[in-house]
Every structure is written in C-alpha cells, then in structure tokens.
Design an enzyme around this catalytic site. Structure first.
Site, PDB file in Angstrom:
ATOM      1  N   GLU A 197     -56.397-132.193   5.105  1.00 54.69           N
ATOM      2  CA  GLU A 197     -55.164-132.901   4.793  1.00 54.69           C
ATOM      3  C   GLU A 197     -54.502-133.426   6.071  1.00 54.69           C
ATOM      4  O   GLU A 197     -54.541-132.765   7.118  1.00 54.69           O
ATOM      5  CB  GLU A 197     -54.201-131.969   4.052  1.00 54.69           C
ATOM      6  CG  GLU A 197     -53.089-132.689   3.309  1.00 54.69           C
ATOM      7  CD  GLU A 197     -52.453-131.788   2.243  1.00 54.69           C
ATOM      8  OE1 GLU A 197     -53.206-131.297   1.357  1.00 54.69           O
ATOM      9  OE2 GLU A 197     -51.239-131.559   2.305  1.00 54.69           O
ATOM     10  N   ASP A 233     -50.682-135.010   6.845  1.00 58.21           N
ATOM     11  CA  ASP A 233     -49.406-135.143   6.136  1.00 58.21           C
ATOM     12  C   ASP A 233     -48.316-135.863   6.901  1.00 58.21           C
ATOM     13  O   ASP A 233     -48.149-135.661   8.112  1.00 58.21           O
ATOM     14  CB  ASP A 233     -48.835-133.749   5.820  1.00 58.21           C
ATOM     15  CG  ASP A 233     -49.721-132.939   4.901  1.00 58.21           C
ATOM     16  OD1 ASP A 233     -50.425-133.545   4.079  1.00 58.21           O
ATOM     17  OD2 ASP A 233     -49.701-131.693   5.002  1.00 58.21           O
ATOM     18  N   GLU A 291     -44.408-135.612   5.790  1.00 61.45           N
ATOM     19  CA  GLU A 291     -43.533-134.985   4.798  1.00 61.45           C
ATOM     20  C   GLU A 291     -42.085-135.063   5.277  1.00 61.45           C
ATOM     21  O   GLU A 291     -41.791-134.730   6.431  1.00 61.45           O
ATOM     22  CB  GLU A 291     -43.922-133.521   4.592  1.00 61.45           C
ATOM     23  CG  GLU A 291     -45.327-133.346   4.024  1.00 61.45           C
ATOM     24  CD  GLU A 291     -45.749-131.889   3.953  1.00 61.45           C
ATOM     25  OE1 GLU A 291     -46.149-131.443   2.862  1.00 61.45           O
ATOM     26  OE2 GLU A 291     -45.670-131.202   5.000  1.00 61.45           O
TER      27      GLU A 291
END
Length: 420
Positions: free
Chosen positions: A241, A243, A245
C-alpha cells in the site's frame, strides 16, 4: 554571484590580520545587496527573529564580554543564526551542493569568523553576511522562499498527465448510497450508517496518480479521507500500500496529511508502517488542491500542488512495493487512532462528513501492458530523482511543515525499517 561570494569569503578569512580598503568595499557591497534579502529569508524560516535567539544559544556563541551594546547583540544573533544554517545544511545532507563545497568548509568558516570578534562587531557582521549569502545561493539557487507559500519546484508533473472524469477511470467499491457524481466531481461521505470508497478500473504497475481534494471544515476528528494505491484484494493478508490520508481534526487545529508506505502487510497488527506526516501551508477546506503519488520501479514521490513533500527511493526489494496495485479513495471512521492517537473520536452529531474529489489524473502502465511501457516522470530529467529546484522545495516543505517521521521516532524498532 556564487563565485563572488566564495571570493568574498576568502577575503573574510584574511581580515584577522588586517582590514583593507578593498575589504571595506566588499563589506559595503554585501551589506547593500544582501542585508534585506537575508532578513526576509530568516523571518520566513522563523529562525531570524532576534526574539527567537535563546540566551543559552547566545552564551554558546561568544563570551559575555562581547555583549556590550545593541549593535553587538544584533551581530550575536546573526552568529547564532549562522550556526542554525550549518545545522540545516547538515540535515539536508548537502544533496543540493556541488563538490567541493561541504560542511567542512562551513565549519572552517565558522571557526575563522568566530575568531574575528576582537576586530569589532562591524567586521564580524560583514563576514557573516558573506557566508550566509553563500549558503543561500547554494541551497536556494532560484528563489528565496517566503511564508506565503513554497518555492517554485520548477517542474510540474501534473501538467504531463491528462485529467479524466470519474467514470472514465473508477467505479464505486462500497457505500454506493454515500456517493454522488456531479459532472466530473465526486462527493463521498460518512455518517452513522456507512462511509464510502471507490477503486480504479485497472491495476497498475507504475504511474502518476492524482486528484484534487477538498476537505470538510469544522469537527472531523476520527475521520480519514484518503487517496491511495493498494493490492489488498489481490493479496489479502499480504498486501502492499502507498497512502495519502487526511487525518481529521478538531476546530482550530490543522488537518494532518499522512503519507505511508508498507509492503506485504498482513493486517493492522503486522503492518510495518513508514509514516511521514505534514501540516499544510494552506487551508485544505477552503478550496481544491492537487495531491498525487508517483510510483515506479525506483522511487515513490508524494506531491502537493506539484511540490514534492516526500521521496521514498527503492533501496531494497524487501522494503519497496513492486506488485501491481489499484487506485483507491475512501472516507471512513478511524477513531481508534486518527486524531491525536485516538484522543478525539468521530462525533456523529456533526455528520455527514464529506470528502470532495475532482480533476482525477491517472497516467501509467497497467498490469497488462508490455514491459516497454514507460510511466510519466516526476522530474525534468526523465530518469528519476528530483531536480535541484524540486529538492529545494521538498526541503522547504519538510523543514517547515513535517510533524512526524517514522525514522526519527525512538519508539520504533528500526531493525524493521533498514532504509532509515
């Protein structure tokens, strides 16, 4: 200009023996051309204000006998500032500096300038002005940043990737009743019943992936609005992953943008996160701003309005995601950790919590394309890395707005993050 500053520094080193008429001319020229710019730069960097120079720092710079009047105190502050510049130069790892310029040169100049106290404050101030000028030219060759925004990165990768409508590249993944498309913009929201998420139609093995995002103002603690790459559906329990955020907040406090990379994670308890967090130099609730991830086989770069804020290079296959991933976006409740380590939870009296997306950009190589496919570049060289100007912009962002770095967290087990 750089050559003149180096020459002036050499002259400065000779002042300990005699202040010549030629040197006096150099001093005058430096004071006229650089004093205002140096002051502006330090004011914006929040290290040049006299009030920020602590008494303990002053005592470490020069003996008490040198602090007799206002002029000498001013020069004392500049000397302390100079030490700060040297520290910042070390933190930047001198990646902006061409050889043979090095920290050794700065150290040597500091010692020599420190020895000029006996010649009076005017001489000391002039020498420091020259050295500060030299450092500014080397570290920030094209512009002096200010508090209003970042220095220009000089290259804009988003302009190399065409925008697409949501339906051209994405589909709803969950919470379809909490998603609305208005022309080319998408709104997703979280309430007591559900959040929402979307996913790209195709998986990618490299590329540039971006979107303009506008966040909700007010109380948003516990809520995460995200844009990220993942292969969790293809590799459940062992996925990769990358990210971006946005961690919700409480009124009066800024949003935190968290960047993260993890490889072959097997659930929350076994994910080795590589978080780097930032505040932003603008209010992300007032307008749309562009956020992007550039991912290829050699590096990951995170961008905010084309300013690189983080570069994660591939140092080892075990610490770098290489399997194809999809592009996702979502809004969800992460009350257990999102805001001040879970201190503030999502409060549904403020629902719905809305995340707005537009200007989607997806340019890269899908998992099905041939090996000859070449993704967009994040720098003008086209071969990876960052230009000097881009690196200066990243240093600015990290120096002024980075609030957490996993590599600097003493609570972390760094045997698990060898790239640190």
């Amino acid at each position: 200009m750089l050559e003149k500053s180096v020459s002036g520094l050499k002259e400065c080193q000779e002042v300990g023996q005699k202040v010549t008429g030629q040197w006096a001319e150099v001093v005058q020229k430096v004071n006229d051309q650089w004093a205002e710019m140096v002051q502006k730069w330090y004011t914006s960097a929040k290290v040049g204000k006299k009030d920020n120079v602590k008494s303990s720092e002053k005592a470490a710079c020069v003996p008490r006998i040198f602090r007799k009047n206002e002029l000498e105190r001013r020069n004392l502050g500049n000397f302390s500032i100079l030490r700060h510049v040297r520290t910042q130069l070390t933190h930047a790892q001198l990646e902006l500096v061409d050889k043979p310029f090095s920290t050794h040169m700065v150290d040597r100049a500091l010692k020599q300038i420190g020895g000029l106290k006996a010649h009076g404050p005017d001489v000391l101030f002039s020498c420091m002005a020259l050295l500060v000028s030299l450092l500014l030219i080397v570290m920030f060759p094209t512009s002096i940043s200010n508090a209003q925004g970042p220095p220009s990165p000089g290259f804009y990768p988003s302009s190399r990737v065409r925008s697409i409508g949501f339906d051209q590249g994405f589909r709803n993944l969950w919470g379809s009743q909490h998603q609305r498309i208005d022309q080319d913009s998408l709104s997703i929201w979280l309430d007591r019943s559900s959040g929402s998420g979307f996913k790209s139609i195709s998986p990618y093995r490299s590329g540039y992936f971006g979107a303009a995002v506008k966040l909700q103002a007010g109380y948003t603690a516990g809520v995460i609005t995200s844009f990220y790459l993942s292969n969790n559906e293809a590799h459940p329990g062992m996925h990769d992953e990358i990210d971006i955020e946005f961690l919700g907040t409480t009124p009066g406090k800024p949003y935190t943008l968290q960047t993260n990379v993890f490889i072959r994670g097997s659930g929350d308890s076994n994910v080795i996160g590589r978080e780097m967090r930032f505040h932003l130099w603008f209010d992300p609730t007032q307008d749309y701003h562009n956020y992007a991830i550039l991912w290829n086989t050699i590096e990951i770069i995170f961008f905010v309005d084309d300013v690189p804020i983080r570069r994660y290079p591939r140092k080892d296959d075990a610490t770098f995601p290489l399997r194809p991933m999809w592009v996702y976006g979502s809004i969800w409740d992460a009350s257990s950790w999102a805001t001040e380590d879970g201190k503030y939870k999502a409060d549904y009296s403020y629902q719905p919590f809305v995340g707005r997306y537009s200007n989607f950009k997806v340019g890269g190589c899908t998992a099905y394309e041939s090996a000859s496919c070449r993704p967009p570049s994040g720098s003008p060289s086209g071969s990876g890395g960052l230009s000097r100007q881009q690196y200066a912009a990243m240093v600015w962002a990290q120096r002024n707005y980075k609030v957490y770095d996993y590599c600097r967290d003493p609570r972390r087990d760094h045997t698990q993050t060898p790239e640190c």
